[in-house]
Structures are given as C-alpha cells and as structure tokens.
Design a protein around this motif. Sequence first.
Motif, PDB file in Angstrom:
ATOM      1  N   SER A 178      -9.302  10.407  -7.905  1.00 34.64           N
ATOM      2  CA  SER A 178      -7.847  10.559  -7.832  1.00 34.64           C
ATOM      3  C   SER A 178      -7.419  12.020  -7.866  1.00 34.64           C
ATOM      4  O   SER A 178      -6.248  12.327  -7.701  1.00 34.64           O
ATOM      5  CB  SER A 178      -7.182   9.797  -8.988  1.00 34.64           C
ATOM      6  N   ASP A 179      -8.398  12.922  -8.074  1.00 41.07           N
ATOM      7  CA  ASP A 179      -8.077  14.353  -8.098  1.00 41.07           C
ATOM      8  C   ASP A 179      -8.832  15.063  -6.986  1.00 41.07           C
ATOM      9  O   ASP A 179     -10.030  14.843  -6.809  1.00 41.07           O
ATOM     10  CB  ASP A 179      -8.438  14.955  -9.459  1.00 41.07           C
ATOM     11  N   PHE A 180      -8.116  15.900  -6.261  1.00 38.78           N
ATOM     12  CA  PHE A 180      -8.697  16.567  -5.096  1.00 38.78           C
ATOM     13  C   PHE A 180      -8.341  18.052  -5.124  1.00 38.78           C
ATOM     14  O   PHE A 180      -7.281  18.428  -5.627  1.00 38.78           O
ATOM     15  CB  PHE A 180      -8.164  15.950  -3.792  1.00 38.78           C
ATOM     16  N   GLN A 181      -9.214  18.864  -4.547  1.00 36.88           N
ATOM     17  CA  GLN A 181      -8.951  20.305  -4.395  1.00 36.88           C
ATOM     18  C   GLN A 181      -8.936  20.611  -2.899  1.00 36.88           C
ATOM     19  O   GLN A 181      -9.775  20.096  -2.170  1.00 36.88           O
ATOM     20  CB  GLN A 181     -10.087  21.134  -5.027  1.00 36.88           C
ATOM     21  N   PHE A 182      -8.007  21.448  -2.485  1.00 36.67           N
ATOM     22  CA  PHE A 182      -7.933  21.830  -1.068  1.00 36.67           C
ATOM     23  C   PHE A 182      -7.823  23.348  -0.973  1.00 36.67           C
ATOM     24  O   PHE A 182      -7.149  23.970  -1.798  1.00 36.67           O
ATOM     25  CB  PHE A 182      -6.713  21.190  -0.403  1.00 36.67           C
ATOM     26  N   PRO A 183      -8.452  23.944   0.027  1.00 36.62           N
ATOM     27  CA  PRO A 183      -8.385  25.410   0.149  1.00 36.62           C
ATOM     28  C   PRO A 183      -6.968  25.919   0.418  1.00 36.62           C
ATOM     29  O   PRO A 183      -6.670  27.067   0.128  1.00 36.62           O
ATOM     30  CB  PRO A 183      -9.321  25.736   1.315  1.00 36.62           C
ATOM     31  N   ASN A 184      -6.097  25.085   0.973  1.00 34.86           N
ATOM     32  CA  ASN A 184      -4.718  25.504   1.235  1.00 34.86           C
ATOM     33  C   ASN A 184      -3.874  24.265   1.544  1.00 34.86           C
ATOM     34  O   ASN A 184      -4.403  23.163   1.699  1.00 34.86           O
ATOM     35  CB  ASN A 184      -4.649  26.524   2.403  1.00 34.86           C
TER      36      ASN A 184
ATOM     37  N   PRO B 240      -4.858  -2.083  -2.895  1.00 32.62           N
ATOM     38  CA  PRO B 240      -5.833  -2.877  -3.646  1.00 32.62           C
ATOM     39  C   PRO B 240      -6.938  -3.450  -2.774  1.00 32.62           C
ATOM     40  O   PRO B 240      -7.977  -3.845  -3.289  1.00 32.62           O
ATOM     41  CB  PRO B 240      -4.977  -4.004  -4.247  1.00 32.62           C
ATOM     42  N   ASP B 241      -6.757  -3.509  -1.436  1.00 29.43           N
ATOM     43  CA  ASP B 241      -7.611  -4.401  -0.640  1.00 29.43           C
ATOM     44  C   ASP B 241      -8.115  -3.844   0.678  1.00 29.43           C
ATOM     45  O   ASP B 241      -8.248  -4.582   1.642  1.00 29.43           O
ATOM     46  CB  ASP B 241      -6.847  -5.706  -0.375  1.00 29.43           C
ATOM     47  N   TRP B 242      -8.397  -2.542   0.747  1.00 26.07           N
ATOM     48  CA  TRP B 242      -9.046  -2.059   1.964  1.00 26.07           C
ATOM     49  C   TRP B 242     -10.560  -2.215   1.825  1.00 26.07           C
ATOM     50  O   TRP B 242     -11.077  -2.386   0.731  1.00 26.07           O
ATOM     51  CB  TRP B 242      -8.650  -0.615   2.283  1.00 26.07           C
ATOM     52  N   THR B 243     -11.258  -2.168   2.967  1.00 24.46           N
ATOM     53  CA  THR B 243     -12.722  -2.277   2.942  1.00 24.46           C
ATOM     54  C   THR B 243     -13.318  -0.979   3.453  1.00 24.46           C
ATOM     55  O   THR B 243     -12.656  -0.218   4.168  1.00 24.46           O
ATOM     56  CB  THR B 243     -13.200  -3.424   3.851  1.00 24.46           C
TER      57      THR B 243
ATOM     58  N   GLY C 217      -4.942  -1.154 -10.181  1.00 24.45           N
ATOM     59  CA  GLY C 217      -5.687  -2.006  -9.252  1.00 24.45           C
ATOM     60  C   GLY C 217      -5.705  -1.504  -7.816  1.00 24.45           C
ATOM     61  O   GLY C 217      -6.354  -2.091  -6.957  1.00 24.45           O
ATOM     62  N   TRP C 218      -4.977  -0.424  -7.542  1.00 24.95           N
ATOM     63  CA  TRP C 218      -4.996   0.152  -6.200  1.00 24.95           C
ATOM     64  C   TRP C 218      -6.072   1.240  -6.146  1.00 24.95           C
ATOM     65  O   TRP C 218      -6.279   1.963  -7.118  1.00 24.95           O
ATOM     66  CB  TRP C 218      -3.627   0.766  -5.842  1.00 24.95           C
TER      67      TRP C 218
ATOM     68  N   HIS D 142       0.825  -1.223   0.000  1.00 26.69           N
ATOM     69  CA  HIS D 142       0.000   0.000   0.000  1.00 26.69           C
ATOM     70  C   HIS D 142       0.851   1.260   0.000  1.00 26.69           C
ATOM     71  O   HIS D 142       2.070   1.208   0.189  1.00 26.69           O
ATOM     72  CB  HIS D 142      -0.920   0.015   1.230  1.00 26.69           C
ATOM     73  N   ALA D 143       0.163   2.379  -0.199  1.00 28.14           N
ATOM     74  CA  ALA D 143       0.740   3.693   0.095  1.00 28.14           C
ATOM     75  C   ALA D 143      -0.131   4.293   1.176  1.00 28.14           C
ATOM     76  O   ALA D 143      -1.345   4.385   1.013  1.00 28.14           O
ATOM     77  CB  ALA D 143       0.733   4.566  -1.142  1.00 28.14           C
ATOM     78  N   ASN D 144       0.488   4.640   2.290  1.00 27.42           N
ATOM     79  CA  ASN D 144      -0.245   5.323   3.350  1.00 27.42           C
ATOM     80  C   ASN D 144       0.455   6.647   3.580  1.00 27.42           C
ATOM     81  O   ASN D 144       1.626   6.696   3.933  1.00 27.42           O
ATOM     82  CB  ASN D 144      -0.292   4.488   4.633  1.00 27.42           C
ATOM     83  N   LEU D 145      -0.298   7.706   3.380  1.00 25.09           N
ATOM     84  CA  LEU D 145       0.305   9.001   3.155  1.00 25.09           C
ATOM     85  C   LEU D 145      -0.142  10.018   4.191  1.00 25.09           C
ATOM     86  O   LEU D 145      -1.335  10.239   4.358  1.00 25.09           O
ATOM     87  CB  LEU D 145      -0.212   9.425   1.777  1.00 25.09           C
ATOM     88  N   ASN D 146       0.812  10.612   4.897  1.00 24.72           N
ATOM     89  CA  ASN D 146       0.545  11.802   5.706  1.00 24.72           C
ATOM     90  C   ASN D 146       1.322  12.944   5.049  1.00 24.72           C
ATOM     91  O   ASN D 146       2.552  12.945   5.055  1.00 24.72           O
ATOM     92  CB  ASN D 146       1.000  11.584   7.151  1.00 24.72           C
ATOM     93  N   GLY D 147       0.590  13.892   4.495  1.00 26.10           N
ATOM     94  CA  GLY D 147       1.190  14.869   3.579  1.00 26.10           C
ATOM     95  C   GLY D 147       2.304  15.722   4.152  1.00 26.10           C
ATOM     96  O   GLY D 147       3.169  16.193   3.410  1.00 26.10           O
TER      97      GLY D 147
END
Length: 633
Positions: A195-201, A214-217, A181-182, A152-157
């Motif tokens: 897959s595209d997001f907008q954020f105010p800042n 690929p496999d979270w619920t 497949g992810w 997986h990729a687990n991301l804290n920006g």
Amino acid sequence: MKRFKSFIARTSVLGLLLLALSMAALAQDHPLQIKYWLAMSQPGSHLFEVTIEVIAPRDEKLKSLDFQMPKWSPGRYAVFDFAKNVQEVKAREACPAGLDCTTPNLTVTRVDDQTWRAELGSFRPAGASLMFSYKVFANDLSGTFSQLDARHANLNGGNVFMYLVNHKQDPVALSINAPKGWHIVNGRTEKKDQSDFQFPNWDILTDTPTEIAPDWTDDEFRVDGKTYHVVVHSMGKEGGKRPALVRDLEKVVRAETAMWGPPEFDSYTFLFHFANDGHSGDGMEHLTSTQIIMPGALADKDMLEETLDAAAHEFFHVWNVKRLRPIELGPWDFTRPANTRGLWIAEGITNYYGHLMQRRAGLWNDAKLFSELTDQIAEVENSPGSKLMSAEESSLSAPFIDDAPHAQQTNLANASVSYYPKGEVVGLALDLLIRGKTHGKASLDEVMRRMYEEFYLKSPNASYYLRGRGYTAEDFEKIVSQVAGGEMSDFFKRHVRGVEPPPYEEAFAQLGLRFVRTARAPVTIGITADESEIVNFKVASLRPDSPAAAAGLQVGDAITSFGGNRFTSANFSKVLARYKPGDRVQVSFLRNARPMTTAITLGPPLLFDYKIEENPNASAEARALRATWLNGK
Ligand SMILES: [Zn+2]
Ligand SMILES: [Zn+2]
C-alpha cells in the motif's frame, strides 16, 4: 533535507515567466519531501480524499506553496481541466509525529482555474509538515479519468493528484488507505497487498494507474526473464476465456519483444477491465503497465480478439511513445496542451505494428491482416478531411480530435483526419518501400530500433524525465533516409507534411501483392440519409467536396423527387444505379417546409473499397520480402 529559496510575489507575465524559469532551476537543487495520502472512506460518493504532506523547509522567506491540477494528462491530448472535479481544499500544519492534536487551518487561496496557494503563516516549527488536502470526484472508468464506486477504485493519477508548482521533478511517496478487504495493484507493485509506493517524481506517480478492489485476478507469465502480470477485473462473465487471454498475450509479448529486444523493466502489468456496461472502452499506455477497458464481458463473442487487438497496440507503446518519444512529449507543461508533429509516428505507427504483430504472433492469418490494413486505408482515403489535413497537422490538432468534448459545433468530420489510421497507412507504405528499396536488408522495424537506440538509450538525459531525449520530426526523417539507404525527403514532403495519398500500389508491389480498388457506387452524389425518415430522403450528412454540395443541398433538406422519381433512404442505391457520372438530375426538396428545386451533376466514384491480392507472377525476391514482413524474420 536541503534548504530552498523563497517564492516571490508574482507581479507581471514577464516576471512570472522569469520567476518560473529561475524557480524551476532552483527547485531542482532543493527538492521537497512530498507524500500523497489517498483515502476512500465512502466509495459510493465517488470522492477520493487526497492529502499532500509536504515537510516545510526551514526558510523564513518561504511564504506559500502552490498546488496545481493538470489540465490534461499524457496519452490523451484533449484538455479536460481536471480541476473542475476538485472540492473542499484545505491546508493545516500536521501534528508532531506520534501526537494527536488539532492544528488551525492555514489560508488557502484559489489563484486561477487550476492552482491553489497555501499560505504557510508564521508558526512553523522545524520539520513540521504542511497537510494540503482536498476531495476529487471521479466516476469514469477510463484510461484518462478515474472511478471510485462500491465495486472498486480505478485510479489514473493525473486527474487525482495535484503537483507542487516547480516541484514536479521531486521524489514522491504514496500511501493508500483502501477499504477493508480491497486489494491494491499497479505496475510498480513488488509484493502482495503493498500500500506504500515510492516514485522518482510526480510524472511517474501519475504514470502508474492503480486498481483497488476486492475481486480482481492476477495471472502471470514470463518472457526473457521478465514477469508479466495479467490483472483482470471482470464485471461480467468470463466464459472460461481468461487462460486463453493469458496464453495469447504471451504470444503478443514474444512477437513484440522479438522485434525490439528485451524491454527495460523487470515486471509489467496488463490491467484489464471488462466493464460490461456497453460504453466504457479505452486503452492507455504507461511505462510498466497498461490500462485496457473493454465495454463488454470477456465471455462475449469476439471480445477476446478485440482485447488482444487493444493489448497488441498498448504493449508496443512500451517502446514507441513511452520511451522513444517526440521531443514535446515529456516533461510536460500541464497548464497548456502539448503540441507535437509526431503523433502520427507515436500513435499511427503503433497502430500499424499492433496489427502486424498479431499476424507475427500467429493470432491472425494473412487475410485478416490484409483486411484490417485495407480498412484503415479506406477510412483515410474515403474521408474528405484526408485531402485537407496532413499527418503532421493531424498530430498538432490532437487536442481537438482526441476524444475532445465540443460544446460548439465543428466541421472536424469533414476537415480533419485522425493521426491513428493516417499514421498507420503512412507507416505501412514506408515499411514496404524500405523493404523493396533495400532488397530486404532493412525495414521500418530497423528504423524504430535505431530511433530507440539513438534517442532513448544513447542520448544524454535531456531532463529529469526518463532516459535520453525526445526526437524531432527532422530526426525521424533523417533516420528513415539513413536506414533506407537513400534520400526519403520527397516522401515526407508529399505524404507526411503534404496530403497526397501514400503510393499504395508501388508499396504492395515490392512484396508481390496487388492493391485493388473498387468503387462503392458507380456515381457520386455525396449525401447520406437520415434513416429515421422513411417518407422522403432527409439529408443527414453531406460531403463538402460532392456534387450535392455544389448544387446547394444542405443537411436537413428532404428530397421529394429525384429525376422525377420518388427518392427514399430505402431506394437510394437502386435509383442512383440508373445514372452515370456527368448525368444532370433535377431534384425537388423541402427546406424548412418550403418547396425548392436544384439540378445535380452526378460525379465519378468518390468512395472505394480496397483489397490486397497475391500476384501469382510475383518474383522469388518479392515473395521472400513478404515472408520476412509477415513473420518478422
Ligand atoms: Zn476495477
Ligand atoms: Zn496508442
């Protein structure tokens, strides 16, 4: 797109400061167009590929743009210097839209330990984009760090995305290129496989942890018209316990929203990992989500209960700290750690309610709540640091005590107390005292609600970051006194800024409960044994305020005889039980293989266990107060 003023070469510290202030003011008027492109073409390398696209403004005076990696990220206050994992930094002009071309690299200079400067050069056609790119190594499953691997990729920006200096407040976009497949999910997901997001800042971008696998619920429930997602990525067996997790989370959400009122969001995501690796464990609060990582598998004994305990804490942060916040907590300066006196409120009081809410949700009975609260009291009152460090000072020490790495040896185990249990016991005492003082008309619940209303909902926005303004330590004290219907400054002086233990007996007595203290041992010596040493008692730790310290013993000393008797880690308690406080005992020991002697005058008990018992003669009013406290009604 608007024009914005040029950067000026930095000349001096004062110049830099003035420049930063003036540029911050200017920059707010002239936002840039910023888009983050995130790729992960080789998950096994643990390298995220980040490109920051900035549409260059048509300003001939603008010579460069500065990109900066934070030194830390909100929620964990230790400094980690995320720039240490950055590599292969480059910049170039983008090809015009729709064209495939090659553009020359622009000059990138490393300015300091966390900052890279991209020189824009002279070639700059109107509307051209700067593409600033780098890789960042990430292989920790955590609420603060990030992980990219084959699973997986687990991301804290905060440790992946650099911000543009002076443009943290500008709107940003994020586009994620996930492996085939992810699937991508976060607390701002509005539709499947978005897959595209907008954020105010940038702050909100990095407040949105993202899971790609690929496999979270994803299970859902609704409370008061809001949707709650329970996203689970299990690395071990679930034992059929996921439905129970979802069901009990809903109970926690109902109990907490019953206290605060409906939350501000439409949708919230609990992002769980059952890492099943024996060591990854964390919880981190965010505006519309929480990231909770448990070291075991959901099927493991007690894992469901421990997960709910973490979730009850993190969900309370939706209000306390994420929105209602100490004034120093946002927007932040990521070039230095945040300094606030309020973490005992933001974290400690959250810890208190995390426990109380499990009782109100019906997950815990009274005995379980009492035992948890007395464990917290014991942790604080048995620690030598609680006699030296106040709740406010502990908050200010967060950069050193919040999972901070220490290459240098410290005395923090003896000289500090954590603002989590300390804030919890202070909050508990405040709650019960207010309930008693107002005959049940008010409580700490009311204090927290009033704080939220006054500083988050009603105060004018103090910055681009969130509604309202942060509160000061004085604001909190003032609201407590208002709600309690009388001056509480003496309590704050003694138990918040001072190190005096909260008045537990008095607090529990308001609710018809007895606070019972039992000594763990009849006498105190103040040492613990190195269990791996069986021949002699080898000192593993030593309290600085103990008889052993007063007699000159040190960590590492091997006690060969105690009052003429053999002394080992196995017979320690039995031998000590023959003595009473004030007895003077001759001790022989080896220090660096050299025989030495001393005499220890044994002290009165220093460590205690605590219990909360019902007072059978409690008044009807005290019983009613107790019922309201436990049930939230
Ligand atoms: Zn995952
Ligand atoms: Zn917390």
